[in-house]
Design a protein around this motif. Structure first.
Motif, PDB file in Angstrom:
ATOM      1  N   PRO A  81       0.815  -1.221   0.000  1.00 20.55           N
ATOM      2  CA  PRO A  81       0.000   0.000   0.000  1.00 20.55           C
ATOM      3  C   PRO A  81       0.850   1.274   0.000  1.00 20.55           C
ATOM      4  O   PRO A  81       1.969   1.296   0.521  1.00 20.55           O
ATOM      5  CB  PRO A  81      -0.816  -0.127   1.293  1.00 20.55           C
ATOM      6  CG  PRO A  81      -0.808  -1.581   1.619  1.00 20.55           C
ATOM      7  CD  PRO A  81       0.512  -2.096   1.143  1.00 20.55           C
TER       8      PRO A  81
ATOM      9  N   GLU B  29       0.489   5.189   1.182  1.00 21.40           N
ATOM     10  CA  GLU B  29      -0.299   6.122   1.980  1.00 21.40           C
ATOM     11  C   GLU B  29       0.007   7.554   1.531  1.00 21.40           C
ATOM     12  O   GLU B  29       1.168   7.957   1.456  1.00 21.40           O
ATOM     13  CB  GLU B  29       0.031   5.957   3.469  1.00 21.40           C
ATOM     14  CG  GLU B  29      -0.280   4.556   3.996  1.00 21.40           C
ATOM     15  CD  GLU B  29       0.193   4.360   5.417  1.00 21.40           C
ATOM     16  OE1 GLU B  29       0.911   5.259   5.929  1.00 21.40           O
ATOM     17  OE2 GLU B  29      -0.127   3.318   6.022  1.00 21.40           O
TER      18      GLU B  29
ATOM     19  N   THR C  38      -5.379   6.234   0.553  1.00 20.55           N
ATOM     20  CA  THR C  38      -4.502   5.070   0.477  1.00 20.55           C
ATOM     21  C   THR C  38      -4.748   4.313  -0.814  1.00 20.55           C
ATOM     22  O   THR C  38      -5.894   4.072  -1.189  1.00 20.55           O
ATOM     23  CB  THR C  38      -4.719   4.126   1.679  1.00 20.55           C
ATOM     24  OG1 THR C  38      -4.470   4.838   2.892  1.00 20.55           O
ATOM     25  CG2 THR C  38      -3.773   2.932   1.606  1.00 20.55           C
TER      26      THR C  38
END
Length: 423
Positions: free
Chosen positions: A230, A232, A252
């Protein structure tokens, strides 16, 4: 028998060849700084009305029929989102100029997607009234900044945040965006350091270059959790030459493949923030960026006059240092003069220094003021994140000042009229 060249002649030829090589190298370096694969042209500004983030989920006999029904449903939902009057589906379809596929999944009998619907402004304004003719802002220069892994990136190289702003359909927005391409010299002029400047002269020159009245700074701070994982994003909206805070939000992306979609959503969120700020009167051209001659505050005018006087004094010193002087025996020497001023007087020297932040700026000023022989200092130019300039009154020659600064722990580069210092 060939012509022989004397030893001084050989030296002159060597110097000329070296100069040509250096000039060629400098030209190559300048080309390398502005060349390369950089710059993304913004999409043509459309004045149509775009409604984004319309979600549809339709099942039918086949995937193709499901998509057709979903598109018709998206057109109706978009029209309702605009608070348009009640119209038949066929009439609404006649107002649509394009469907934008933001995300879609097509199955054997199902269609799930997020769509954007673009209405022709000329045809739709007859039903929307003033909605189709909303007044737009003054031209606003957009400087998209990417912060990642401790670095700040704007137009030095192509990047996803720059692309997201270049591909944004801005015609339906009330904010009149001016989006630089970022190629050539623009990559040198528009850097992150510019967003920290407060000088109205600097900003006026840049805004005049792009035909803008003020500046908007959307910042994307991206944190990559781990490779392939991921991402952010913390997004901050700022405005004006004083870098005023407007809003902040987070998003995100579950993987690098979803980063472009997240940045596209962030651009639309920024646009909504800027439009709200425009409607509330927060975003408006800064009057200090358009100060006419003679309209300056008297205190500011005195500072301007002082700066001009210091510049004239520096120019006079440079001219005096360049003048030939009589040496012993009546010979004329054009070498730089490096002798102390007359007894009881001081000389004014220019000192340049890197100032990455306010703490470093203040520390260097304090250390220079505490150097032996320094009578006073004055700030000529402040550039947090760049190179600042000060003047130093010193009872001695420029060489002696350089030695005194080295004793304070500075690394000093010396020319005939100025010093460059660093830690």
């Amino acid at each position: 028998m060939g012509t022989q060249i004397s030893q001084p002649g050989r030296k002159r030829l060597a110097l000329i060849a070296t100069g040509i090589a250096l000039a060629g190298g400098a030209g190559w370096l300048a080309q390398a700084q502005v060349g390369g694969d950089r710059g993304i042209a913004a999409v043509a500004a459309s004045r149509d009305i775009q409604v984004s983030d319309i979600e549809v989920d339709v099942s039918a006999e086949s995937g193709v029929k499901a998509r057709e029904e979903a598109w018709r449903e998206a057109q109706v939902k978009a029209w309702e989102k605009l608070d348009g009057p009640k119209l038949p589906e066929s009439r609404i379809a006649g107002l649509v100029s394009a469907i934008v596929i933001e995300r879609e999944r097509l199955g054997p009998k199902r269609y799930v997607a997020t769509l954007g619907v673009i209405f022709d402004r000329q045809r739709a304004s007859a039903y929307l009234g003033e909605e189709g003719r909303a007044a737009r802002s003054a031209p606003m220069l957009v400087l998209p900044v990417t912060v990642s892994a401790g670095t700040q990136l704007m137009y030095e190289q192509r990047n996803p945040w720059q692309r997201a702003w270049a591909e944004f359909q801005a015609g339906q927005s009330r904010v009149n965006y001016v989006r630089p391409q970022g190629s050539g010299g623009e990559s040198l002029l528009l850097t992150y350091g510019q967003t920290t400047r407060r000088s109205r002269v600097w900003w006026s020159n840049i805004l005049d270059e792009f035909g803008a009245a003020d500046v908007l700074v959307p910042i994307a701070n991206l944190r990559y959790t781990y490779p392939g994982g991921p991402i952010e994003g913390t997004f901050t909206a700022r405005h004006g030459p004083d870098n005023e805070f407007l809003d902040s939000f987070t998003m995100t992306a579950e993987s690098p493949e979803e980063l472009p979609a997240m940045l596209s959503r962030a651009v639309r969120r920024f646009d909504a923030t800027f439009q709200v700020a425009l409607g509330s009167g927060v975003i408006k051209p800064d009057p200090t960026l358009n100060i006419k001659q003679g309209d300056l505050n008297p205190a500011i005018q005195r500072l301007v006059d002082l700066g001009r006087a210091l510049r004239r004094q520096d120019e006079a010193q440079e001219a005096a240092a360049a003048e030939p002087t009589e040496a012993s025996g009546g010979a004329i020497s054009s070498a730089p003069i490096n002798r102390p001023p007359p007894e009881g007087s001081v000389a004014l020297y220019t000192v340049q220094f890197a100032s990455p932040d306010a703490a470093a700026f203040g520390a260097i000023l304090a250390d220079v003021r505490g150097t032996n022989g320094v009578r006073s200092t004055g700030v000529r130019s402040t550039a947090i994140g760049g190179t600042s300039v000060m003047t130093v009154s010193y009872a001695g020659s420029i060489g002696q000042l350089a030695d005194a600064l080295r004793a304070k722990g500075f690394t000093v580069q010396q020319t005939s009229t100025a010093l460059v210092i660093s830690r």
